[in-house]
Write a protein that holds these residues in place. Sequence first.
Motif, PDB file in Angstrom:
ATOM      1  N   LYS A  28      61.365  33.974  48.695  1.00 46.94           N
ATOM      2  CA  LYS A  28      62.124  34.432  47.535  1.00 46.94           C
ATOM      3  C   LYS A  28      63.576  34.731  47.921  1.00 46.94           C
ATOM      4  N   ALA A  29      63.754  35.354  49.088  1.00 46.47           N
ATOM      5  CA  ALA A  29      65.116  35.655  49.562  1.00 46.47           C
ATOM      6  C   ALA A  29      65.882  34.368  49.824  1.00 46.47           C
ATOM      7  N   LEU A  30      65.217  33.390  50.410  1.00 51.18           N
ATOM      8  CA  LEU A  30      65.873  32.115  50.687  1.00 51.18           C
ATOM      9  C   LEU A  30      66.196  31.364  49.398  1.00 51.18           C
ATOM     10  N   LYS A  31      65.305  31.438  48.434  1.00 50.68           N
ATOM     11  CA  LYS A  31      65.552  30.758  47.151  1.00 50.68           C
ATOM     12  C   LYS A  31      66.783  31.355  46.472  1.00 50.68           C
ATOM     13  N   SER A  32      66.917  32.674  46.524  1.00 52.02           N
ATOM     14  CA  SER A  32      68.105  33.321  45.958  1.00 52.02           C
ATOM     15  C   SER A  32      69.366  32.881  46.685  1.00 52.02           C
ATOM     16  N   ARG A 244      73.110  45.163  41.244  1.00 52.22           N
ATOM     17  CA  ARG A 244      74.059  45.886  42.097  1.00 52.22           C
ATOM     18  C   ARG A 244      74.875  46.885  41.292  1.00 52.22           C
ATOM     19  N   ASP A 245      75.381  46.476  40.143  1.00 48.38           N
ATOM     20  CA  ASP A 245      76.225  47.371  39.346  1.00 48.38           C
ATOM     21  C   ASP A 245      75.447  48.594  38.882  1.00 48.38           C
ATOM     22  N   ARG A 263      68.504  43.290  48.203  1.00 49.19           N
ATOM     23  CA  ARG A 263      68.857  42.305  47.166  1.00 49.19           C
ATOM     24  C   ARG A 263      70.224  42.596  46.551  1.00 49.19           C
ATOM     25  N   ALA A 264      70.517  43.851  46.341  1.00 49.54           N
ATOM     26  CA  ALA A 264      71.797  44.198  45.719  1.00 49.54           C
ATOM     27  C   ALA A 264      72.976  43.901  46.636  1.00 49.54           C
ATOM     28  N   LEU A 265      72.735  43.852  47.937  1.00 53.93           N
ATOM     29  CA  LEU A 265      73.804  43.525  48.885  1.00 53.93           C
ATOM     30  C   LEU A 265      74.103  42.027  48.875  1.00 53.93           C
ATOM     31  N   VAL A 266      73.057  41.216  48.909  1.00 54.82           N
ATOM     32  CA  VAL A 266      73.252  39.760  49.052  1.00 54.82           C
ATOM     33  C   VAL A 266      73.309  39.040  47.713  1.00 54.82           C
ATOM     34  N   GLU A 267      73.258  39.781  46.634  1.00 51.75           N
ATOM     35  CA  GLU A 267      73.338  39.203  45.282  1.00 51.75           C
ATOM     36  C   GLU A 267      74.586  38.321  45.159  1.00 51.75           C
ATOM     37  N   GLY A 268      74.380  37.058  44.790  1.00 51.26           N
ATOM     38  CA  GLY A 268      75.506  36.154  44.600  1.00 51.26           C
ATOM     39  C   GLY A 268      75.875  35.323  45.812  1.00 51.26           C
ATOM     40  N   LEU A 269      75.283  35.606  46.978  1.00 49.34           N
ATOM     41  CA  LEU A 269      75.559  34.820  48.175  1.00 49.34           C
ATOM     42  C   LEU A 269      74.673  33.578  48.201  1.00 49.34           C
TER      43      LEU A 269
END
Length: 295
Positions: A28-32, A244-245, A263-269
């Motif tokens: 899931k982390a990799l898919k994001s 994150r917001d 997740r909130a840290l890497v959101e959008g990467l």
Amino acid sequence: MNKEQLERMQLGQGFIAALDQSGGSTPKALKSYGIDESAYSNNEEMFDVVHEMRTRIIKSPEFKAEGILGAILFENTMDRKIDGKYTADYLWEEKHIVPFLKVDQGLADEEDGVQLMKPIKGLDDLLKRAKLRHVFGTKMRSVINSANEVGIRKIVKQQFEFARIILSYGLIPILEPEVTISISDKKEAETILLAAIHEELKTIKDTDHIMFKLSIPTVDDLYADLMKAPKVLRIVALSGGYSRDEANEKLARNHGLIASFSRALVEGLTFQQTDDVFNKHLENAIKAIKTASIA
């Protein structure tokens, strides 16, 4: 015990980056991140890919001590290297970021409204290896799904039982009894949790330090008194599924509570981004999370 790391975790301004997705959460982390399961054919290849992702984050010029106090690693990451150094050594020697290790091995089935940790197989060997790899502390997660006092007390008791073992190896444990953010009785669960923590805290030696990773509370500053306990080195917050917001907005209302976001840290990467774009996204995320953490 590294006294400089201890002082940094106690007094430093910033937050802890959670880079410890493992097992079932890794795809899931990799898919994001923009990499689907077709990019790897087995667990070994999957962990190669995820280490490349984590290496890119850690080596980014924006991933630095000015915003980040510590980083939580998965066992597989701890045993790998970045530029010829084991990950924990790279974090401290190159970035001045304190390394932690996730030690739990997943959750048991729900009972009494909670999910205890599964037995941690090979814990002694893992803790010995963590010391060898110059890790400062550990993290272990269990989950509370309802305001069930019997279940919550079981979770806290289990967390502290493992904490005492971890302390005996000279490591600082982060206890993470997560309260699910979507439950209707979250406020009540947090009240029970806090009382149980205060009770179990009596079992920790006066000379020892522990940390907590907790869901951002429904009642602002709920953990203010717990933060003042001499045995409590720091309390950090998980994002728990908030954006994150939203996580930053809630965190900023809790004085002294700092982030330990994943997740909130890497959101959008994403993998596809150029280094310039990737680093800019990471810079913005770190600045926002740090601002919320020191509010």
